[in-house]
Write a protein that holds these residues in place. Structure first.
Motif, PDB file in Angstrom:
ATOM      1  N   ILE A  60       0.841  -1.206   0.000  1.00 47.85           N
ATOM      2  CA  ILE A  60       0.000   0.000   0.000  1.00 47.85           C
ATOM      3  C   ILE A  60       0.871   1.249   0.000  1.00 47.85           C
ATOM      4  O   ILE A  60       0.580   2.229  -0.696  1.00 47.85           O
ATOM      5  CB  ILE A  60      -0.950  -0.009   1.224  1.00 47.85           C
ATOM      6  CG1 ILE A  60      -1.979  -1.136   1.086  1.00 47.85           C
ATOM      7  CG2 ILE A  60      -1.657   1.336   1.374  1.00 47.85           C
ATOM      8  CD1 ILE A  60      -2.819  -1.341   2.323  1.00 47.85           C
ATOM      9  N   ASN A  61       1.950   1.204   0.759  1.00 44.50           N
ATOM     10  CA  ASN A  61       2.841   2.362   0.818  1.00 44.50           C
ATOM     11  C   ASN A  61       3.471   2.663  -0.534  1.00 44.50           C
ATOM     12  O   ASN A  61       3.845   3.805  -0.818  1.00 44.50           O
ATOM     13  CB  ASN A  61       3.924   2.146   1.872  1.00 44.50           C
ATOM     14  CG  ASN A  61       4.659   3.421   2.212  1.00 44.50           C
ATOM     15  OD1 ASN A  61       4.035   4.416   2.567  1.00 44.50           O
ATOM     16  ND2 ASN A  61       5.974   3.417   2.072  1.00 44.50           N
ATOM     17  N   ASP A  62       3.620   1.656  -1.402  1.00 41.08           N
ATOM     18  CA  ASP A  62       4.143   1.882  -2.747  1.00 41.08           C
ATOM     19  C   ASP A  62       3.285   2.882  -3.518  1.00 41.08           C
ATOM     20  O   ASP A  62       3.777   3.571  -4.422  1.00 41.08           O
ATOM     21  CB  ASP A  62       4.187   0.563  -3.529  1.00 41.08           C
ATOM     22  CG  ASP A  62       5.388  -0.292  -3.157  1.00 41.08           C
ATOM     23  OD1 ASP A  62       6.344   0.262  -2.572  1.00 41.08           O
ATOM     24  OD2 ASP A  62       5.367  -1.502  -3.444  1.00 41.08           O
ATOM     25  N   LEU A  63       1.995   2.964  -3.168  1.00 33.35           N
ATOM     26  CA  LEU A  63       1.099   3.888  -3.856  1.00 33.35           C
ATOM     27  C   LEU A  63       1.307   5.329  -3.408  1.00 33.35           C
ATOM     28  O   LEU A  63       0.879   6.260  -4.088  1.00 33.35           O
ATOM     29  CB  LEU A  63      -0.363   3.491  -3.607  1.00 33.35           C
ATOM     30  CG  LEU A  63      -0.762   2.075  -4.017  1.00 33.35           C
ATOM     31  CD1 LEU A  63      -2.189   1.789  -3.575  1.00 33.35           C
ATOM     32  CD2 LEU A  63      -0.615   1.892  -5.520  1.00 33.35           C
ATOM     33  N   HIS A  64       1.921   5.530  -2.252  1.00 32.79           N
ATOM     34  CA  HIS A  64       2.032   6.863  -1.661  1.00 32.79           C
ATOM     35  C   HIS A  64       3.452   7.416  -1.687  1.00 32.79           C
ATOM     36  O   HIS A  64       3.635   8.625  -1.862  1.00 32.79           O
ATOM     37  CB  HIS A  64       1.530   6.831  -0.211  1.00 32.79           C
ATOM     38  CG  HIS A  64       0.101   6.414  -0.094  1.00 32.79           C
ATOM     39  ND1 HIS A  64      -0.949   7.273  -0.335  1.00 32.79           N
ATOM     40  CD2 HIS A  64      -0.464   5.229   0.222  1.00 32.79           C
ATOM     41  CE1 HIS A  64      -2.091   6.626  -0.170  1.00 32.79           C
ATOM     42  NE2 HIS A  64      -1.829   5.389   0.167  1.00 32.79           N
ATOM     43  N   GLY A  65       4.429   6.583  -1.488  1.00 34.60           N
ATOM     44  CA  GLY A  65       5.808   7.062  -1.475  1.00 34.60           C
ATOM     45  C   GLY A  65       6.758   5.893  -1.608  1.00 34.60           C
ATOM     46  O   GLY A  65       7.220   5.330  -0.611  1.00 34.60           O
ATOM     47  N   ALA A  66       7.048   5.499  -2.846  1.00 32.59           N
ATOM     48  CA  ALA A  66       7.816   4.283  -3.077  1.00 32.59           C
ATOM     49  C   ALA A  66       9.215   4.361  -2.485  1.00 32.59           C
ATOM     50  O   ALA A  66       9.779   3.357  -2.053  1.00 32.59           O
ATOM     51  CB  ALA A  66       7.896   3.990  -4.578  1.00 32.59           C
ATOM     52  N   THR A  67       9.820   5.563  -2.479  1.00 30.13           N
ATOM     53  CA  THR A  67      11.197   5.723  -2.014  1.00 30.13           C
ATOM     54  C   THR A  67      11.235   6.687  -0.839  1.00 30.13           C
ATOM     55  O   THR A  67      10.697   7.790  -0.921  1.00 30.13           O
ATOM     56  CB  THR A  67      12.095   6.260  -3.139  1.00 30.13           C
ATOM     57  OG1 THR A  67      12.014   5.377  -4.262  1.00 30.13           O
ATOM     58  CG2 THR A  67      13.543   6.348  -2.683  1.00 30.13           C
ATOM     59  N   PHE A  68      11.876   6.294   0.251  1.00 20.55           N
ATOM     60  CA  PHE A  68      12.023   7.163   1.412  1.00 20.55           C
ATOM     61  C   PHE A  68      13.176   8.146   1.191  1.00 20.55           C
ATOM     62  O   PHE A  68      14.057   7.918   0.339  1.00 20.55           O
ATOM     63  CB  PHE A  68      12.288   6.325   2.668  1.00 20.55           C
ATOM     64  CG  PHE A  68      11.086   5.569   3.151  1.00 20.55           C
ATOM     65  CD1 PHE A  68      10.242   6.123   4.098  1.00 20.55           C
ATOM     66  CD2 PHE A  68      10.788   4.303   2.662  1.00 20.55           C
ATOM     67  CE1 PHE A  68       9.135   5.442   4.553  1.00 20.55           C
ATOM     68  CE2 PHE A  68       9.683   3.608   3.099  1.00 20.55           C
ATOM     69  CZ  PHE A  68       8.847   4.175   4.049  1.00 20.55           C
ATOM     70  N   VAL A  69      13.165   9.224   1.960  1.00 17.40           N
ATOM     71  CA  VAL A  69      14.252  10.205   1.896  1.00 17.40           C
ATOM     72  C   VAL A  69      15.484   9.582   2.550  1.00 17.40           C
ATOM     73  O   VAL A  69      15.518   9.392   3.771  1.00 17.40           O
ATOM     74  CB  VAL A  69      13.847  11.515   2.604  1.00 17.40           C
ATOM     75  CG1 VAL A  69      15.003  12.503   2.577  1.00 17.40           C
ATOM     76  CG2 VAL A  69      12.604  12.105   1.948  1.00 17.40           C
ATOM     77  N   HIS A  70      16.485   9.276   1.730  1.00 24.06           N
ATOM     78  CA  HIS A  70      17.615   8.516   2.257  1.00 24.06           C
ATOM     79  C   HIS A  70      18.433   9.280   3.306  1.00 24.06           C
ATOM     80  O   HIS A  70      18.851   8.664   4.309  1.00 24.06           O
ATOM     81  CB  HIS A  70      18.520   8.050   1.116  1.00 24.06           C
ATOM     82  CG  HIS A  70      19.582   7.103   1.557  1.00 24.06           C
ATOM     83  ND1 HIS A  70      19.319   5.940   2.251  1.00 24.06           N
ATOM     84  CD2 HIS A  70      20.941   7.161   1.442  1.00 24.06           C
ATOM     85  CE1 HIS A  70      20.437   5.323   2.532  1.00 24.06           C
ATOM     86  NE2 HIS A  70      21.452   6.035   2.050  1.00 24.06           N
ATOM     87  N   PRO A  71      18.699  10.594   3.131  1.00 22.20           N
ATOM     88  CA  PRO A  71      19.400  11.289   4.222  1.00 22.20           C
ATOM     89  C   PRO A  71      18.656  11.182   5.558  1.00 22.20           C
ATOM     90  O   PRO A  71      19.278  11.080   6.615  1.00 22.20           O
ATOM     91  CB  PRO A  71      19.477  12.737   3.725  1.00 22.20           C
ATOM     92  CG  PRO A  71      19.444  12.623   2.245  1.00 22.20           C
ATOM     93  CD  PRO A  71      18.529  11.468   1.961  1.00 22.20           C
ATOM     94  N   GLY A  72      17.331  11.184   5.512  1.00 26.79           N
ATOM     95  CA  GLY A  72      16.550  11.004   6.736  1.00 26.79           C
ATOM     96  C   GLY A  72      16.742   9.627   7.325  1.00 26.79           C
ATOM     97  O   GLY A  72      16.808   9.470   8.555  1.00 26.79           O
ATOM     98  N   GLU A  73      16.813   8.594   6.460  1.00 25.79           N
ATOM     99  CA  GLU A  73      17.066   7.244   6.967  1.00 25.79           C
ATOM    100  C   GLU A  73      18.434   7.160   7.636  1.00 25.79           C
ATOM    101  O   GLU A  73      18.577   6.556   8.709  1.00 25.79           O
ATOM    102  CB  GLU A  73      16.977   6.246   5.816  1.00 25.79           C
ATOM    103  CG  GLU A  73      15.572   6.085   5.242  1.00 25.79           C
ATOM    104  CD  GLU A  73      15.531   5.138   4.068  1.00 25.79           C
ATOM    105  OE1 GLU A  73      14.576   4.337   3.986  1.00 25.79           O
ATOM    106  OE2 GLU A  73      16.444   5.188   3.231  1.00 25.79           O
TER     107      GLU A  73
END
Length: 762
Positions: free
Chosen positions: A626-639
């Motif tokens: 489901i999350n793929d529909l909203h934001g497939a990639t997270f902000v990597h600097p935040g990770e």
């Protein structure tokens, strides 16, 4: 009285909020109810002419039979019995039973009280039309009195500070605005439905050609006036945001104006109103089944009329028995999804009978529909539109909108999280960061998932990354429910959770926390049904800060297992126990519990948006998709920064714990010195939820913000309009000065309230 009693039920006390969620200016909201009244009055005019031409027992059934074909009437009769009448009666009976329990405190199952109530009304109406109509008239007078009290209190004692009928619209006139207005008309037309039921008893009136058209027109016009006045005072007292948020606008208005006595008074009014509606339903609709039996298309026994009372006893009993079967099966909620749509389809079909009757009978009727056929055709067209309509394009959270636009102030006590932890203290170098992360590595950033798994001692396949706990709550609900499913949410509650559920098309029920805001397992069990899909709890509780122990959560887990229900626990504030933090509730039942959390509230790291969900592996996989529909990639600097934050969480926790302990001492000293606040003191956390002993908390919050540049969160966002939430997670000196301003505001508000009381008494 029959016409008004068949229309005024529980809808007018609940539906104004549904309208305000679709359209967002006072002029549009009140205008929708005026327009709905005109539509209902148009229908009443049409039915008035039809009834003057065909004054027969059975109302719509007889009209459809004579104008079209007995098969059409036959289908209407069965739909009335199986869905429209009995489904609506079952739901209203449950509403009556719940308010009856709230008023009396009696410990009986809702279904049992509802069944006893239906039985008593059935007996009364079997005694004859006169006894039934006398009861109906008495209840009608009482419910009009309750509505009159609501209107009077709303008009004289409370007013939203920014109330105005301008601007008329909040956006350019467009197809989108018209679509929103059309969606708002669905609950309006549902509330206006019922005026047609007076036609069912036409054959039992002395002069139906004269009396029935008059009753339809006067009764419908009277309802339109009452509904418009109720919505005017609701908008005037609560404002559009306040009205849109609350699920119980009448109770909210009365509690805002008069405190707990006001809420009790309107609850009594709702009990009377629902009882009156049920009495009218038991009295009128069985005449349709009687007429069908006389025509030989229904059970022959239903045509039997008692020789003394002259009422169709078997028909009345059949309707009540079927209503009870729906009631005990718990399926009435599903049936109600079809009630409005099917009811208005038959409204339009019945109105179209007038075209046939005028062509067939050239004689001038005693009463004629003005401007026919144009007005009749327009009414039939309008009847095609009402349906269960959940618009996602206008969805949103009233609380989040308020937080973004109205909560900012020089002295901010509205924020519930800890003060921001500065990047400079995070001990990070630019070389540790990258813009882009690894690709093609499946779901989630492995080092971050590993940190979360180690912290909670859970398998990695049960962890889902999320953009904050709010997104985690959305994903957890989306992965475990389907539109129409029922969820059980605590009260007081955190408003964005309710808006999320509405966006997903879920049905919301509530269980009540106790006076000390502890979870009431007994009430939770009472409110559960076979349709309950998810139980939603915040721990620490938002807005009170109350801690829910593992013992209580195990009781909830047992109820959930027996019912096949998930338990969603938002633990974002639970981190504020710091080193005393007990293990997550996920360990209680990893197959049933869904846990959301983040680094946001307790550690001052909201900008990282590092949230997560703990879930059973199969649910976790659904959440990732489901999350793929909203934001497939997270902000990597935040990770990357989140991984670093986890490595330093012990040091960050120590800093935040010291700050919070200092601020909580200031807050406790402040509260102990106030006799105008009634407050439960939570053992942990940044927030408290005091009740204002005198005056309107909503007006106080507005005064505090405008005159003293200080913000707290109004209690209406948690369905407690006599309270407000205070948060003390900010820098100590800021908290100290903000509390001083809060005290000054309370003193000024008390003086203002005393002056207003003196002027009224003089």
């Amino acid at each position: 009285m029959l016409v008004m009693g068949g229309t005024i039920g529980s809808g007018i006390f609940m539906n104004p909020a549904l309208v305000a969620r679709q359209i967002h200016t006072p002029a549009l909201v009140v205008g929708a109810w005026v327009f709905g009244g005109l539509i209902a009055l148009t229908g009443a005019f049409i039915y008035a002419e039809i009834s003057s031409r065909l004054p027969q027992v059975g109302g719509q059934y007889a009209y459809l039979r004579e104008a079209f074909h007995p098969l059409v009437a036959f289908l209407y009769g069965w739909v009335l019995l199986l869905v429209v009448q009995t489904g609506g009666m079952a739901a209203v009976t449950v509403t009556f039973a719940r308010y009856f329990i709230e008023l009396t405190g009696v410990e009986m199952p809702v279904s049992l009280i509802a069944a006893v109530t239906l039985t008593m009304l059935t007996v009364v109406n079997c005694l004859g039309v006169k006894s039934g109509s006398n009861l109906q008239s008495t209840l009608m007078i009482m419910k009009i009195g309750a509505i009159g009290l609501l209107v009077t209190v709303g008009a004289l004692l409370v007013r939203a500070p920014d109330f105005s009928f301008t601007p008329i619209v909040d956006q350019p006139v467009s197809a989108g605005l018209l679509s929103s207005f059309g969606a708002a008309m669905v609950p309006v037309l549902f509330a206006y439905g019922g005026w047609q039921t007076g036609c069912f008893v036409a054959g039992e009136l002395r002069e139906p050609r004269r009396d029935l058209p008059r009753a339809l027109l006067l009764g419908t016009a009277g309802v339109a006036v009452l509904y418009t006045l109720v919505n005017f005072v609701c908008v005037r007292a609560l404002g559009i945001p306040g009205l849109a948020f609350t699920d119980t606008p009448a109770s909210t208005l009365m509690e805002t104006a008069l405190g707990r006595p006001g809420a009790i008074a309107i609850a009594l009014g709702i009990v009377i109103s629902t009882l009156g509606f049920l009495s009218q339903s038991v009295l009128t609709a069985p005449r349709v089944y009687f007429a069908m039996a006389e025509d030989g298309v229904f059970f022959r026994q239903l045509a039997w009329v008692h020789p003394v009372t002259r009422v169709p006893v078997f028909a009345i009993v059949l309707q009540s028995v079927w209503t009870m079967l729906i009631l005990f099966s718990g399926s009435y909620g599903q049936i109600l999804n079809y009630v409005t749509a099917m009811d208005w389809i038959f409204f339009g079909l019945t109105a179209s009978c007038l075209f046939v009757l005028r062509r067939r009978e050239r004689a001038v009727a005693r009463f004629r529909m003005p401007l026919h056929p144009i007005t009749t055709a327009l009414f039939c067209l309008v009847c095609c539109f009402p349906r269960v309509n959940r618009r996602r394009s206008t969805a949103g959270s009233p609380y989040m909108e308020w937080a973004r636009l109205c909560s900012t102030a020089r002295y901010n006590l509205a924020t519930s999280g800890m003060a921001a932890f500065p990047l400079a203290k995070l001990d990070v170098e630019i070389g540790q960061l990258e813009i882009n992360g690894p690709s093609g590595c499946g779901y989630g950033y492995e080092p971050l998932l590993g940190k979360i798994a180690a912290r909670y001692n859970v398998p990695q396949e049960s962890i889902v990354s999320a953009i904050g706990a709010s997104m985690g709550n959305y994903l957890a609900l989306a992965a475990t429910t389907e539109p129409g499913d029922q969820i059980l949410v605590e009260r007081p509650n955190y408003e964005p959770l309710l808006s999320t559920a509405r966006y997903l098309g879920l049905t919301i029920k509530h269980f009540q926390r106790r006076s000390n805001f502890a979870v009431d397992s007994a009430d939770l069990e009472r409110q559960m049904t076979p349709r309950t899909r998810v139980i939603v709890i915040t721990n620490l509780h938002n807005p009170s800060g109350a801690f829910c122990s593992e013992i209580t959560l195990r009781e909830v887990a047992a109820l959930a297992r027996n019912n096949g229900t998930y338990v969603l626990v938002d633990e974002v504030y639970r981190e504020m126990l710091f080193e005393r933090r007990p293990r997550s509730a996920f360990h209680i039942d990893p197959e049933r519990f869904l846990i959301t959390n983040s680094l946001t509230k307790a550690y001052g790291l909201s900008g990282l948006r590092c949230g997560w969900v703990l879930a059973p592996p199969d649910v976790a996989r659904r959440i990732w998709r489901i999350n793929d529909l909203h934001g497939a990639t997270f902000v990597h600097p935040g990770e990357l920064l989140s991984v670093i934050a986890f490595e330093q969480l012990g040091r960050i926790s120590a800093h935040m714990k010291t700050l919070l302990e200092t601020n909580r001492k200031l807050l406790r000293q402040f509260l102990s010195a106030r006799d105008d606040l009634d407050c439960y003191w939570p053992e942990y956390g940044t927030i408290v939820f005091p009740r204002l002993r005198r005056g309107s908390a909503e007006q106080f919050c507005e005064l505090l913000r405008t005159r003293f540049e200080t913000s707290v969160v109004p209690g209406r966002f948690f369905e407690c309009p006599d309270r407000f939430r205070i948060g003390v997670g900010g820098p100590t000196e800021t908290v100290r000065e903000s509390l001083r301003q809060l005290g000054t505001g309370l003193d000024a508000f008390a003086e203002t309230s005393m002056s207003s009381s003196s002027r009224r008494s003089s």
